[in-house]
Scaffold this motif. Structure first.
Motif, PDB file in Angstrom:
ATOM      1  N   PRO A   1      35.047  96.855  52.978  1.00 15.71           N
ATOM      2  CA  PRO A   1      35.935  97.288  54.072  1.00 15.71           C
ATOM      3  C   PRO A   1      37.402  97.291  53.650  1.00 15.71           C
ATOM      4  O   PRO A   1      38.228  97.867  54.346  1.00 15.71           O
ATOM      5  N   ASP A   2      37.719  96.683  52.505  1.00 20.34           N
ATOM      6  CA  ASP A   2      39.103  96.710  52.014  1.00 20.34           C
ATOM      7  C   ASP A   2      39.574  98.141  51.774  1.00 20.34           C
ATOM      8  O   ASP A   2      40.777  98.410  51.773  1.00 20.34           O
ATOM      9  N   PHE A   3      38.638  99.061  51.575  1.00 20.45           N
ATOM     10  CA  PHE A   3      39.035 100.445  51.318  1.00 20.45           C
ATOM     11  C   PHE A   3      39.549 101.168  52.568  1.00 20.45           C
ATOM     12  O   PHE A   3      40.021 102.291  52.475  1.00 20.45           O
TER      13      PHE A   3
ATOM     14  N   ARG B   1      41.848  99.185  40.994  1.00 20.52           N
ATOM     15  CA  ARG B   1      42.718  98.012  40.916  1.00 20.52           C
ATOM     16  C   ARG B   1      43.788  98.173  41.977  1.00 20.52           C
ATOM     17  O   ARG B   1      44.469  99.205  42.038  1.00 20.52           O
ATOM     18  N   ASN B   2      43.942  97.143  42.799  1.00 15.42           N
ATOM     19  CA  ASN B   2      44.861  97.217  43.925  1.00 15.42           C
ATOM     20  C   ASN B   2      46.259  96.788  43.485  1.00 15.42           C
ATOM     21  O   ASN B   2      46.546  95.606  43.369  1.00 15.42           O
ATOM     22  N   GLY B   3      47.126  97.735  43.211  1.00 15.88           N
ATOM     23  CA  GLY B   3      48.478  97.396  42.763  1.00 15.88           C
ATOM     24  C   GLY B   3      48.429  96.694  41.420  1.00 15.88           C
ATOM     25  O   GLY B   3      47.577  96.985  40.575  1.00 15.88           O
TER      26      GLY B   3
ATOM     27  N   PRO C   1      46.250 101.451  49.726  1.00 19.94           N
ATOM     28  CA  PRO C   1      46.337 100.839  48.397  1.00 19.94           C
ATOM     29  C   PRO C   1      47.789 100.415  48.141  1.00 19.94           C
ATOM     30  O   PRO C   1      48.715 101.107  48.553  1.00 19.94           O
ATOM     31  N   ASP C   2      47.968  99.267  47.513  1.00 18.41           N
ATOM     32  CA  ASP C   2      49.325  98.806  47.213  1.00 18.41           C
ATOM     33  C   ASP C   2      50.014  99.743  46.217  1.00 18.41           C
ATOM     34  O   ASP C   2      49.359 100.549  45.560  1.00 18.41           O
ATOM     35  N   TYR C   3      51.332  99.562  46.061  1.00 20.84           N
ATOM     36  CA  TYR C   3      52.071 100.319  45.045  1.00 20.84           C
ATOM     37  C   TYR C   3      51.397 100.150  43.677  1.00 20.84           C
ATOM     38  O   TYR C   3      50.948  99.057  43.335  1.00 20.84           O
TER      39      TYR C   3
HETATM   40  C1  NAG Z   1      44.703  96.429  48.788  1.00 18.19           C
HETATM   41  O1  NAG Z   1      45.596  95.442  49.233  1.00 18.19           O
HETATM   42  C2  NAG Z   1      46.021  95.580  50.585  1.00 18.19           C
HETATM   43  C3  NAG Z   1      46.948  94.430  50.912  1.00 18.19           C
HETATM   44  O2  NAG Z   1      47.913  94.234  49.976  1.00 18.19           O
HETATM   45  C4  NAG Z   1      44.839  95.564  51.510  1.00 18.19           C
HETATM   46  O3  NAG Z   1      45.273  95.805  52.835  1.00 18.19           O
HETATM   47  C5  NAG Z   1      43.831  96.620  51.099  1.00 18.19           C
HETATM   48  O4  NAG Z   1      42.690  96.525  51.926  1.00 18.19           O
HETATM   49  C6  NAG Z   1      43.448  96.432  49.642  1.00 18.19           C
HETATM   50  N1  NAG Z   1      42.526  97.483  49.240  1.00 18.19           N
HETATM   51  C7  NAG Z   1      41.457  97.249  48.467  1.00 18.19           C
HETATM   52  C8  NAG Z   1      40.546  98.404  48.189  1.00 18.19           C
HETATM   53  O5  NAG Z   1      41.223  96.162  47.994  1.00 18.19           O
END
Ligand code: NAG
Ligand code: NAG
Ligand code: NAG
Ligand code: NAG
Ligand code: NAG
Ligand code: NAG
Length: 476
Positions: free
Chosen positions: A312-314, A347-349, A318-320
């Motif tokens: 669900p993080d998607f 990779r998130n940021g 995405p961060d800088y």
């Molecule tokens: C990336 O990080 C942000 C917070 O910094 C978060 O809200 C987001 O869900 C993250 N995305 C993934 C795919 O991990």
């Protein structure tokens, strides 16, 4: 009993080690977001020094994975220290922030030779002296800037100049979800007025309708200006602002029952597939490709590729300096297309590491080349002509395909269906466009061309452009 379990564990572990050791990477494509920047509110945003450092770091980390000979994931046959033009492809839209983003990444990928391999740095002259490049053997990695007027612009920014995306995206604001959030967060946004009153004179202007803009203004000020009012925002407020911006931007860029909202992801899918196809099918194709683009393309792709089912993080922005990578590998050192597999990583940021995720709701994090090709071609758009048709775009290069003449568009799409099997997106969009009727269409054309003229006029006068729509070319 215990020995059996232990033996089993060892067998599994050694099996894993063996398979990892046997893996050979043959090529990769990375799509990156820009790093830290000035606010998008006024348009003409630029990469900051912090942003350049982020991209340099990310580029260096990809160097460590794909170029370093000590890495188990080194791309087979890639030049480790010295840039070889035929092996690398890099492109970015002709926008300063994205060109700078790609440049900083490439500086990390191929740093000056004086830092890595001074012995191969100099070029010998006839008189015997040796000459280095400036700046300690700086390497000039070719970066292709793609003009918005070029048909190649659709691959990285398939939402710009695409009325079908704008129209579908605008429907988010009519959804029950949107209206509920708009009402539920009104007091929260109004309460933030003292933090942004230098930008928004009236508290009435603050609402979920500007979720990303308000988050962006406060987020940028907090990073860069200690004396600004926005720097007083609490962590809890910023988290709330970010979460609301996440939901608004995801909603604008993806809706499972409205494929047109993610046309920019379908062109990216087409581009990724084509680049990797070049890598897979020809020894002369690039081994590593870099594309720099916008968060809206990330979000649309997360939706299209069903990554939200993997995590669900998607659903979040995405961060800088976030990157997605697609790598082609085999379990054997020699390359046979039939053995090739593709893995998706994100990779998130700059935080954390590159992690593999399953695409398209699959259970495993890799797909065979054939499975990957099938789904990328089915979901992707593979020609600019197709894009012109599904977008009903007025972009200058679309004139060549006679878009707007419904018969030609429909034929173009079906004629292509041998290449991109089941272009259901195209078909659905063409039908939707036909149904939408001429009135709406004419109004949108008018709006679209006025918007473009305003942007051109403002850019010419060096004036500030307030970009609120997610699909402006300033949407990065
Ligand atoms: C990336 O990080 C942000 C917070 O910094 C978060 O809200 C987001 O869900 C993250 N995305 C993934 C795919 O991990
Ligand atoms: C050799 O040629 C280069 C370029 O013309 C010149 O800069 C350098 O001084 C010359 N070296 C010697 C030893 O003459
Ligand atoms: C998604 O699209 C459907 C069909 O167009 C629409 O009914 C629904 O409101 C949309 N949802 C959002 C959140 O945009
Ligand atoms: C920081 O914010 C203050 C208050 O809004 C403003 O006066 C100042 O010009 C800003 N400084 C920079 C470097 O932008
Ligand atoms: C994929 O690569 C092969 C071999 O280079 C080429 O013949 C084919 O046209 C490529 N497909 C596309 C759609 O580019
Ligand atoms: C996404 O993946 C999940 C889990 O595999 C699946 O249930 C769902 O139908 C998929 N959704 C789409 C739109 O492909």
């Amino acid at each position: 009993m215990r020995t059996t379990a232990l033996a089993h564990a060892l067998a599994v572990a050694s099996g894993l080690a063996a398979s990892a050791a046997a893996e050979t990477v043959h090529g990769a494509l990375v799509f990156t977001r820009h790093g830290d920047r000035t606010t998008k509110h006024y348009g003409a945003q630029v990469l900051t020094n912090l942003g350049a450092q982020q991209l340099f770091l990310v580029g260096s980390d990809y160097r460590a994975r794909y170029l370093d000979s000590a890495s188990p994931n080194q791309i087979q046959g890639i030049s480790e220290f010295q840039y070889v033009p035929a092996q690398i492809h890099a492109s970015a839209p002709d926008q300063r922030i994205l060109l700078d983003t790609a440049t900083a990444f490439l500086q990390g990928l191929y740093p000056p030779l004086s830092e890595t391999r001074p012995q191969i740095e100099g070029q010998q002259l006839a008189n015997g002296s040796s000459v280095n490049n400036p700046l300690g053997g700086y390497q000039y990695v070719t970066l292709h800037g793609i003009s918005a007027d070029s048909s190649d612009a659709v691959w990285i920014k398939g939402d710009d100049e695409c009325p079908a995306v704008a129209r579908a995206s605008a429907e988010f604001r009519a959804s029950a979800e949107y209206r509920t959030r708009l009402a539920a967060t009104r007091d929260f946004y109004r309460s933030l007025h003292p933090l942004v009153d230098d930008v928004y004179p009236s508290a009435d202007d603050l609402s979920y309708a500007k979720a990303y803009d308000i988050f962006d203004i406060i987020n940028v000020q907090r990073t860069h200006n200690k004396t600004s009012a926005a720097a007083q925002a609490t962590d809890a407020q910023v988290l709330q602002l970010r979460t609301l911006a996440d939901s608004a931007e995801f909603g604008l860029n993806y809706n499972a029952s409205q494929p047109a909202r993610s046309i920019h992801a379908t062109t990216l899918a087409g581009a990724v597939w084509r680049h990797l196809n070049d890598t897979v099918s020809s020894a002369k194709g690039p081994k590593f490709s870099l594309l720099a683009g916008s968060y809206d393309t990330f979000l649309a792709f997360f939706g299209l590729a069903n990554l939200t089912a993997a995590s669900p993080d998607f659903y979040g922005l995405p961060d800088y300096a976030s990157t997605m990578a697609f790598e082609v590998f085999t379990q054997r050192p020699d390359f046979r297309p039939a053995d090739a597999r593709v893995r998706f990583l994100f990779r998130n940021g700059t935080a954390g590491t590159l992690r593999a995720f399953p695409l398209f709701g699959a259970q495993k994090t890799d797909l065979s080349w054939d499975e990957f090709s099938d789904v990328m071609q089915t979901r992707g758009i593979s020609t600019a002509e197709q894009w012109c048709g599904v977008c009903q775009s007025q972009a200058p290069f679309c004139a060549a395909y006679e878009v707007g003449n419904g018969g030609v568009t429909a034929n173009a799409v079906s004629a292509d269906s041998g290449v991109s099997r089941g272009s259901w997106i195209a078909v659905v969009v063409v039908m939707a466009v036909a149904l939408a009727g001429n009135l709406v269409w004419a109004a949108l054309c008018l709006l679209g061309s006025r918007k473009r003229k305003e942007q051109v006029a403002a850019a010419g006068a060096g004036k500030e452009v307030h970009s609120v729509r997610s699909h402006d070319s300033g949407s990065v």
